[in-house]
Design an enzyme around this catalytic site. Structure first.
Site, PDB file in Angstrom:
ATOM      1  N   ILE A 171      -7.448   9.276   4.794  1.00  0.00           N
ATOM      2  CA  ILE A 171      -9.196   9.097   4.312  1.00  0.00           C
ATOM      3  C   ILE A 171      -9.046   7.831   5.172  1.00  0.00           C
ATOM      4  O   ILE A 171      -8.358   7.063   5.084  1.00  0.00           O
ATOM      5  CB  ILE A 171      -9.387   9.049   2.477  1.00  0.00           C
ATOM      6  N   LYS A 174      -0.064   0.747  -1.813  1.00  0.00           N
ATOM      7  CA  LYS A 174      -0.950   1.612  -1.369  1.00  0.00           C
ATOM      8  C   LYS A 174      -2.275   0.318  -2.432  1.00  0.00           C
ATOM      9  O   LYS A 174      -3.318  -0.040  -1.244  1.00  0.00           O
ATOM     10  CB  LYS A 174      -1.704   2.390  -1.717  1.00  0.00           C
TER      11      LYS A 174
HETATM   12  N1  HSE Z   1       4.428   9.917   0.356  1.00  0.00           N
HETATM   13  C1  HSE Z   1       3.827   9.117  -0.187  1.00  0.00           C
HETATM   14  C2  HSE Z   1       2.337  10.516  -0.748  1.00  0.00           C
HETATM   15  C3  HSE Z   1       2.896  10.067   1.695  1.00  0.00           C
HETATM   16  O1  HSE Z   1       3.189  11.907  -0.649  1.00  0.00           O
HETATM   17  O2  HSE Z   1       1.403  10.475  -0.834  1.00  0.00           O
HETATM   18  C4  HSE Z   1       1.011   9.632   2.124  1.00  0.00           C
HETATM   19  O3  HSE Z   1       0.981   8.315   1.833  1.00  0.00           O
END
Ligand code: HSE
Ligand code: NDP
Length: 435
Positions: free
Chosen positions: A136, A205
Site C-alpha cells: 500500500i 508501523k
Molecule cells: N510481518 C509483517 C506482517 C510483514 O505480517 O505484516 C509486513 O510488514
C-alpha cells in the site's frame, strides 16, 4: 541512456520478490523511468540456495562491502531486517554517498532519527515505503499527494500475520498456533514472529505513520503495545454475537499539543470498512482536514506486494537522480527543523468503550456487585450478556460499556478482583464503535 545501479542486501522473501519484479517488468520499468536501472549486486550469507530466479555470474556475493563500498552502486536496498548489522551497513552506505531504500520498520521506528540525520548531512535519500502496509503506498500518500492536509487521525490494520490469524479464527473457529504457522509458511511473518503477534511490528508501523502525519518524533518506548496472543475463541464468539469483529488496530491521533499512539486488539462494528479487511490484507484510514476520511487498502505482507513498494522507492530515487533533484521530499515529510517532539498521552488518560468479560462464581448478588463497582467509577453499562451455564464456578458475564476513562476502568477492575467473585482474570478489549 544513463544506468542507475542498485545493490541489494538480503536475498530472502522480499529480496527474491525484488529480483522477480526487476526481471519480469524490466521493459515496463525502463519505459516509465527513461533510464536503465540495473540490479548489479545481491548480498546474502547463503549464495548457494536456489530461490527460483536466474542471476548473471558475479551478481550474488556474500561480501557486504561489494555493495556498501562499491563506487558503482547508486542505491542500496536493505532487506536484511533487524537492528544490527543492518544499521551499521546503512550508515556506512550513507557515508559512501549511497541512497537507501529499506523495508525495515523496526530499524526506522527505533533508530530512524540517527539514520535520517546522517542522510541529511550527506544529502542522500532514505525511502521506506515497504516498511508500512506492504504494497500500500501510504507513506508517499502522506508525504506527497495529501501533504496539504492537517491530519487528525490515522487508524490501521497494519500486520498481515495478525490479520490472517484473526480472520481464520473468526471464520473457522480455528486455533491460533496452526494459523501462525501458515502465515510463516507464506512468508508474512517477521524472523521473530513474536514481533507480529505481540503487536511490536504494528507499533513500529504506527510510530512511523504518526511521525509522518503529525510532524513529530515518536518515542517508540512510549507506544502502548498489546498483541493478539490473549484473544480467546470465546471473545471472538461474543464479538460476533454483538455485531463486532476483533482486529489488531493501530491508532494515531493528534490533539495539537499531544498525540495518542497505541496498538491493541479492538472491537469494531461489523458494518465498518475496516472490519471487512481480511486475511493478509491491510488498510489505513487517514483523516485529513481537506481530503476527509480516506481509506487505503491492499496486501500488507508477502514477497510480491512488498517488492512492489521497494521498487517504487528505487524508481523514485532513480528519477530524482536523472532529473538532478536533490532531497526533493523531506525524508519524514516535514523540513527537518520543523519536526516537533509532541508527548504521547498516557494510556490511563484515553477514553474508549470497553468489552469486559468476567468469569464469575454463580451466586446471588454477583452481577449487582460488578455493576456497583463500575458505577462507582463512572462507568456506564451499555449492554450485557450472561449465557446460561452449567457450572457454578465459571459463569461468563459480558458487559459492553459506554465511553469511559481507562484509569477508571482499571480502578474498577482492581476493586472487582478484590471482591473474590471472579474465578479467572477479567478480559478487557477496547471497542471503537464510532470510527
Ligand atoms: N510481518 C509483517 C506482517 C510483514 O505480517 O505484516 C509486513 O510488514
Ligand atoms: P528474510 O529473513 O526472508 O530475508 C532476509 C535475508 O537476508 C535472509 O536470506 C538472511 O539470511 C539474509 N541476511 C540477514 N542478515 C544478513 C547478514 N548480516 N549478512 C548476510 N545475509 C543476511 O526476511 P524478509 O525478506 O521477510 O524481510 C526483510 C525485511 O523486510 C525485514 O526488515 C522485514 O521486516 C521487512 N518486511 C518484510 C515483509 C514480508 O512480507 N516478509 C513485508 C514488509 C517488510 P538468513 O536467513 O541466513 O538470516
Amino acid at each position: 541512456m544513463r544506468t542507475i545501479k542498485v545493490g541489494l542486501l538480503g536475498f530472502g522473501t522480499v529480496g527474491t520478490g525484488v529480483v522477480r519484479n526487476f526481471q519480469r517488468n524490466a521493459e515496463t520499468i525502463g519505459k516509465r523511468l527513461c533510464c536503465n536501472v540495473e540490479l548489479a549486486k545481491i548480498v546474502d550469507r547463503d549464495v548457494a540456495e536456489d530461490r527460483g530466479v536466474q542471476l548473471e555470474e558475479g551478481v550474488l556475493t556474500a561480501d557486504v562491502e561489494d555493495v556498501i563500498s562499491n563506487p558503482e552502486i547508486d542505491i542500496v536496498v536493505e532487506l536484511f531486517g533487524g537492528y544490527e548489522p543492518a544499521k551499521s551497513f546503512i550508515l556506512k552506505a550513507i557515508a559512501n554517498g549511497k541512497h537507501i531504500v529499506t523495508a525495515n520498520k523496526a530499524l526506522m521506528a527505533v533508530h530512524g532519527e540517527e539514520i535520517i540525520a546522517a542522510a541529511n548531512r550527506q544529502g542522500v535519500s532514505v525511502m521506506f515505503e515497504a516498511a508500512v502496509g506492504g504494497g500500500i503506498p501510504i507513506i508517499s500518500a502522506i508525504k506527497e499527494n495529501l501533504c496539504s492536509n492537517e491530519f487528525s487521525s490515522i487508524l490501521g490494520i497494519l500486520n498481515g500475520t495478525c490479520n490472517f490469524i484473526l480472520t481464520k479464527m473468526t471464520e473457522s473457529g480455528g486455533d491460533f498456533a496452526p494459523e501462525l504457522q501458515k502465515a510463516q509458511d507464506l512468508g508474512y511473518a517477521e524472523a521473530d514472529p513474536t514481533f507480529d503477534i505481540e503487536g511490536v511490528d504494528t507499533a513500529h508501523k504506527i510510530a512511523l505513520l504518526s511521525a509522518l502525519c503529525f510532524g513529530t518524533t515518536v518515542d517508540f518506548d512510549q507506544v502502548y503495545t498489546e498483541g493478539i496472543s490473549n484473544i480467546a475463541a470465546i471473545d471472538i464468539q461474543f464479538a460476533t454475537q454483538m455485531g463486532y469483529k476483533i482486529k489488531l488496530l493501530a491508532i494515531g491521533k493528534n490533539y495539537g499539543d499531544q498525540i495518542e499512539v497505541r496498538v491493541h486488539p479492538t472491537m469494531i462494528p461489523k458494518s465498518y470498512q475496516l472490519a471487512e479487511v481480511n486475511g493478509v490484507f491491510n488498510a489505513v484510514r487517514l483523516t485529513g482536514d481537506f481530503v476527509g476520511p480516506t481509506l487505503l487498502y491492499g496486501s500488507g505482507a508477502g514477497m510480491d506486494a512488498t517488492a512492489s513498494a521497494v521498487m517504487g522507492d528505487v524508481i523514485a530515487i532513480s528519477r530524482d537522480k536523472i532529473s538532478g533533484a536533490r532531497s526533493r521530499v523531506p525524508i519524514m515529510g516535514y523540513c527537518a527543523d520543523q519536526i516537533k517532539a509532541l508527548p504521547i498521552k498516557a494510556m490511563s488518560e484515553i477514553i474508549s468503550h470497553y468489552y469486559l468479560r468476567f468469569t464469575t462464581i454463580d451466586e446471588p448478588g454477583v452481577l449487582a456487585k460488578i455493576a456497583g463497582s463500575l458505577g462507582k467509577h463512572n462507568i456506564s453499562i451499555q449492554s450485557m450478556i450472561q449465557p446460561e451455564s452449567h457450572t457454578v464456578d465459571s459463569v461468563p458475564i459480558v458487559l459492553m460499556t459506554h465511553a469511559a476513562k481507562e484509569a477508571d476502568v482499571s480502578s474498577a477492575l482492581l476493586e472487582i478482583e478484590d471482591l473474590n467473585i471472579t474465578s479467572q482474570p477479567t478480559r478487557l478489549i477496547r471497542v471503537e464503535p464510532n470510527l
